[in-house]
Write a protein that holds these residues in place. Structure first.
Motif, PDB file in Angstrom:
ATOM      1  N   GLN A  15     -31.132 -23.923  10.740  1.00 50.77           N
ATOM      2  CA  GLN A  15     -31.105 -25.182  11.478  1.00 50.77           C
ATOM      3  C   GLN A  15     -31.626 -24.963  12.895  1.00 50.77           C
ATOM      4  O   GLN A  15     -31.631 -23.842  13.404  1.00 50.77           O
ATOM      5  CB  GLN A  15     -29.670 -25.742  11.551  1.00 50.77           C
ATOM      6  CG  GLN A  15     -29.057 -26.106  10.212  1.00 50.77           C
ATOM      7  CD  GLN A  15     -29.715 -27.317   9.541  1.00 50.77           C
ATOM      8  OE1 GLN A  15     -30.433 -28.089  10.180  1.00 50.77           O
ATOM      9  NE2 GLN A  15     -29.471 -27.466   8.246  1.00 50.77           N
ATOM     10  N   ASP A  16     -32.049 -26.070  13.496  1.00 44.14           N
ATOM     11  CA  ASP A  16     -32.365 -26.081  14.930  1.00 44.14           C
ATOM     12  C   ASP A  16     -31.739 -27.346  15.508  1.00 44.14           C
ATOM     13  O   ASP A  16     -30.742 -27.837  14.972  1.00 44.14           O
ATOM     14  CB  ASP A  16     -33.873 -25.975  15.173  1.00 44.14           C
ATOM     15  CG  ASP A  16     -34.652 -27.145  14.586  1.00 44.14           C
ATOM     16  OD1 ASP A  16     -34.008 -28.072  14.050  1.00 44.14           O
ATOM     17  OD2 ASP A  16     -35.886 -27.150  14.676  1.00 44.14           O
ATOM     18  N   GLY A  31     -30.710 -31.180  11.876  1.00 48.59           N
ATOM     19  CA  GLY A  31     -30.322 -30.192  12.885  1.00 48.59           C
ATOM     20  C   GLY A  31     -28.860 -29.797  12.749  1.00 48.59           C
ATOM     21  O   GLY A  31     -28.144 -30.252  11.854  1.00 48.59           O
ATOM     22  N   ALA A  52     -34.506 -21.763  16.251  1.00 48.09           N
ATOM     23  CA  ALA A  52     -33.792 -21.882  14.976  1.00 48.09           C
ATOM     24  C   ALA A  52     -32.812 -20.731  14.777  1.00 48.09           C
ATOM     25  O   ALA A  52     -33.057 -19.590  15.194  1.00 48.09           O
ATOM     26  CB  ALA A  52     -34.796 -21.928  13.819  1.00 48.09           C
ATOM     27  N   SER A 130     -35.407 -27.381  10.980  1.00 48.18           N
ATOM     28  CA  SER A 130     -34.113 -27.491  10.306  1.00 48.18           C
ATOM     29  C   SER A 130     -34.290 -27.762   8.817  1.00 48.18           C
ATOM     30  O   SER A 130     -35.301 -28.324   8.376  1.00 48.18           O
ATOM     31  CB  SER A 130     -33.279 -28.601  10.950  1.00 48.18           C
ATOM     32  OG  SER A 130     -33.956 -29.823  10.892  1.00 48.18           O
ATOM     33  N   GLY A 139     -36.571 -25.664   7.081  1.00 45.38           N
ATOM     34  CA  GLY A 139     -35.766 -24.452   7.041  1.00 45.38           C
ATOM     35  C   GLY A 139     -36.421 -23.369   6.211  1.00 45.38           C
ATOM     36  O   GLY A 139     -37.651 -23.165   6.258  1.00 45.38           O
TER      37      GLY A 139
END
Length: 326
Positions: A15-16, A31, A52, A130, A139
């Motif tokens: 995720q970010d 996210g 990330a 993400s 991802g």
């Protein structure tokens, strides 16, 4: 490759901070669920806030470092060991190639975060890195992590130098108690369409988080259902994380990080952004209460929260220059 996943963990994902601006295209922001914990993790390894990392919700979780790497663990205070060495909560450390990191289920909180210097290097898709599990994209291959996955990490020249025994935060972000947490809420577009009794119930009665909770939304359950003054027929309209919708059952739903992009249920409130991180650490069965605030109070809370994160980044940056002299 730097990170080798050693345990199957379909709900553990890359995720970010999500895909800002993606909603007009029908794509969820996504996210991390606990943005505060995640940003602190990136600060601890010298990354930009949106690099990330891994969101860990399925324990035990184990990885092996294939190369030397600076990492941090934040969020729910899991029992963490680097080989046989226990690590404190909210801690940054340098791992050597071949070392194994193990996390066991935390006693409080739901989500831990692993950040690494340089960030987890997965392709940017639709403006973010993400994982969107609903859409199976983003991802790492659009899915949760599996045993044997090998994750690349980015390169960086800004990696935070860490002492032999690591470094961490002196004050940890609080984790919510299962027995009750208060969330600050703004009135939403259809707030005035609800009866006075419903408006009172929203803030006066406790709400239990049901087992129907995930990254899309948290369904709540209370003694009294929330009703509108008159039946409403709404066209589908845009939604944001934090929106509190009320379906015909009268039991509300809070939209979370993977919020639906649109919906037609009336909206009674919007949870203040900093409180969403707190809520994301609440387990099913936990109890919450709402407190109504106005826009000025919401903006003040948001500014204070962002100031806190800026101060943390500045303090760690100051510590960086100090560590270099050791």
């Amino acid at each position: 490759m730097m990170l080798e996943i050693l345990t199957n963990a379909p709900l553990n994902t890359v995720q970010d901070l999500g895909r800002a601006g993606s909603l007009p295209f029908g794509v969820s922001c996504g996210g991390v669920m606990d943005r505060t914990a995640f940003i602190l993790g990136n600060i601890l390894v010298g990354n930009k806030p949106d690099a990330a990392g891994l969101e860990i919700v399925f324990f035990p979780f184990r990885i092996r470092f294939r190369q030397d790497c600076v990492f941090a663990i934040t969020g729910a205070p899991a029992k963490v060991q680097l080989d046989a060495m226990p690590l404190p909560a909210c801690w940054s450390m340098k791992a050597r190639a071949g070392q194994t990191l193990a996390l066991e289920a935390p006693k409080k909180g739901m989500r831990s975060y692993l950040t690494v210097a340089g960030g987890v290097d997965v392709p940017t898709l639709l403006g973010g890195r993400s994982t969107d599990i609903k859409g199976s994209f983003g991802g790492f291959e659009g899915r949760g992590l599996q045993k044997g996955d090998l994750l690349s990490c980015g390169t960086t020249t800004a990696s935070l130098p860490v002492p032999v025994n690591g470094l961490g935060l002196a004050a940890h972000p609080p984790m919510p108690d299962k027995d009750g947490v208060e969330l600050h809420v703004l009135p939403a577009a259809e707030y005035e369409e609800f009866t006075e009794q419903a408006q009172a119930c929203l803030v006066q009665q406790p709400w239990r988080i049901t087992t129907q909770t995930n990254r899309v939304g948290f369904r709540l359950e209370g003694d009294s259902a929330l009703q509108t003054r008159n039946p409403l027929s709404l066209l589908s309209h845009g939604l944001l994380p934090g929106t509190i919708q009320v379906p015909p059952s009268g039991q509300p739903i809070i939209q979370m990080a993977d919020a639906n992009t649109c919906g037609g249920y009336p909206k009674i409130g919007i949870v203040s952004e900093p409180d969403l991180s707190f809520l994301s650490q609440m387990p099913p069965g936990g109890w919450i209460r709402f407190r109504m605030i106005d826009h000025e109070q919401a903006l003040a809370r948001l500014r204070a929260h962002r100031q806190y994160l800026r101060q943390m980044a500045e303090q760690v940056d100051t510590a960086k220059s100090h560590i270099l002299t050791k």
